[in-house]
Design an enzyme around this catalytic site. Structure first.
Site, short mmCIF file in Angstrom:
data_model
loop_
_atom_site.label_atom_id
_atom_site.label_comp_id
_atom_site.label_asym_id
_atom_site.label_seq_id
_atom_site.Cartn_x
_atom_site.Cartn_y
_atom_site.Cartn_z
CG ASN A 36 -0.35 -0.16 2.53
OD1 ASN A 36 0.65 -0.83 2.68
ND2 ASN A 36 -0.94 0.49 3.52
CD GLU A 63 -1.22 4.82 4.65
OE1 GLU A 63 -0.73 5.68 5.41
OE2 GLU A 63 -1.92 3.86 5.06
CB CYS A 115 -5.59 -1.18 -1.44
SG CYS A 115 -6.83 -0.45 -0.37
CD GLU A 154 -5.66 -5.69 -0.98
OE1 GLU A 154 -5.12 -4.57 -0.91
OE2 GLU A 154 -6.29 -6.20 -0.04
CB CYS A 159 -11.04 -2.36 1.39
SG CYS A 159 -10.52 -1.77 -0.22
CB CYS A 216 -9.25 -4.54 -2.73
SG CYS A 216 -8.09 -3.17 -2.56
N1 THU Z 1 -5.31 -1.24 2.78
C1 THU Z 1 -4.83 -2.08 1.82
O1 THU Z 1 -3.72 -1.92 1.33
N2 THU Z 1 -5.64 -3.10 1.42
C2 THU Z 1 -6.88 -3.35 1.93
O2 THU Z 1 -7.58 -4.21 1.43
C3 THU Z 1 -7.36 -2.60 3.09
C4 THU Z 1 -6.61 -1.35 3.41
C5 THU Z 1 -4.45 -0.12 3.20
C6 THU Z 1 -4.97 1.24 2.79
C7 THU Z 1 -4.34 2.13 3.81
O3 THU Z 1 -3.04 2.48 3.36
C8 THU Z 1 -4.20 1.26 5.04
O4 THU Z 1 -4.36 -0.08 4.60
C9 THU Z 1 -5.22 1.53 6.13
O5 THU Z 1 -6.52 1.51 5.62
#
Ligand code: THU
Length: 160
Positions: A62, A64, A73, A75, A112, A115
């Site tokens: 991920n 940010e 994310c 994924e 999530c 994703c």
């Molecule tokens: N995140 C992911 O990388 N994948 C997911 O399926 C859920 C959330 C990341 C996004 C963000 O950088 C951090 O987790 C917190 O939400």
């Protein structure tokens, strides 16, 4: 009024060591990928790896942004890489894991909603389901045969 029930099958492995060796390797790649996470805001470091039908394993983490809606994310990162680098390859399996800077997460984390929808698009596009393995930092691994197990009554392009 009628009712119907939707059942989901999830295989539970007590630990990563219970997985087949090839699946352990995929999860290890996802764990290694966690180190490439850029997550100064959430401290939630996610790694995702895919095994392609050409034998390649690709990974993503991920990424940010101070403008939170721009966060990517893990994924999404790895799926974009598949589309760009190997557009004709099929994804056979995906492993997702995390490391939180706040606590040791002992339960498998689940992708999530966005994703899940994106993984579904890949399944539909390649006409093949993707076996998915989910793990926290430690503990059990959940396995589903298809993202459809995590996305019942899903929306797809068939009605467009
Ligand atoms: N995140 C992911 O990388 N994948 C997911 O399926 C859920 C959330 C990341 C996004 C963000 O950088 C951090 O987790 C917190 O939400």
């Amino acid at each position: 009024m009628k009712k119907f029930t939707i059942n989901t099958n999830i295989n539970i492995y007590e630990s990563e060591q219970e997985l087949e060796l090839a699946d352990q390797k995929l999860m290890e790649e996802a764990t290694a990928s966690v180190k490439k996470s850029y997550s100064p805001y959430s401290g939630f470091r996610v790694g995702a790896s895919v095994l392609l039908d050409n034998g390649k394993i690709l990974s993503g983490a991920n990424q940010e942004n101070a403008s939170f809606p721009l966060c990517l994310c893990a994924e999404m990162v790895v799926l974009s890489t598949v589309s760009s680098e190997y557009p004709d390859a099929k994804i056979l399996k995906m492993a997702i894991t995390i490391k939180s800077m706040k606590q040791v997460v002992e339960v498998p984390i689940s992708p999530c909603g966005a994703c899940r929808q994106t993984i579904l698009e890949f399944e539909n596009r390649q006409k093949k389901t993707i076996r998915i393995f989910l793990k926290g930092e430690v503990g059990a691994v959940y396995e589903v045969e298809s993202i459809k197990a995590l996305l019942p009554l899903s929306f797809d392009g068939s009605v467009l």
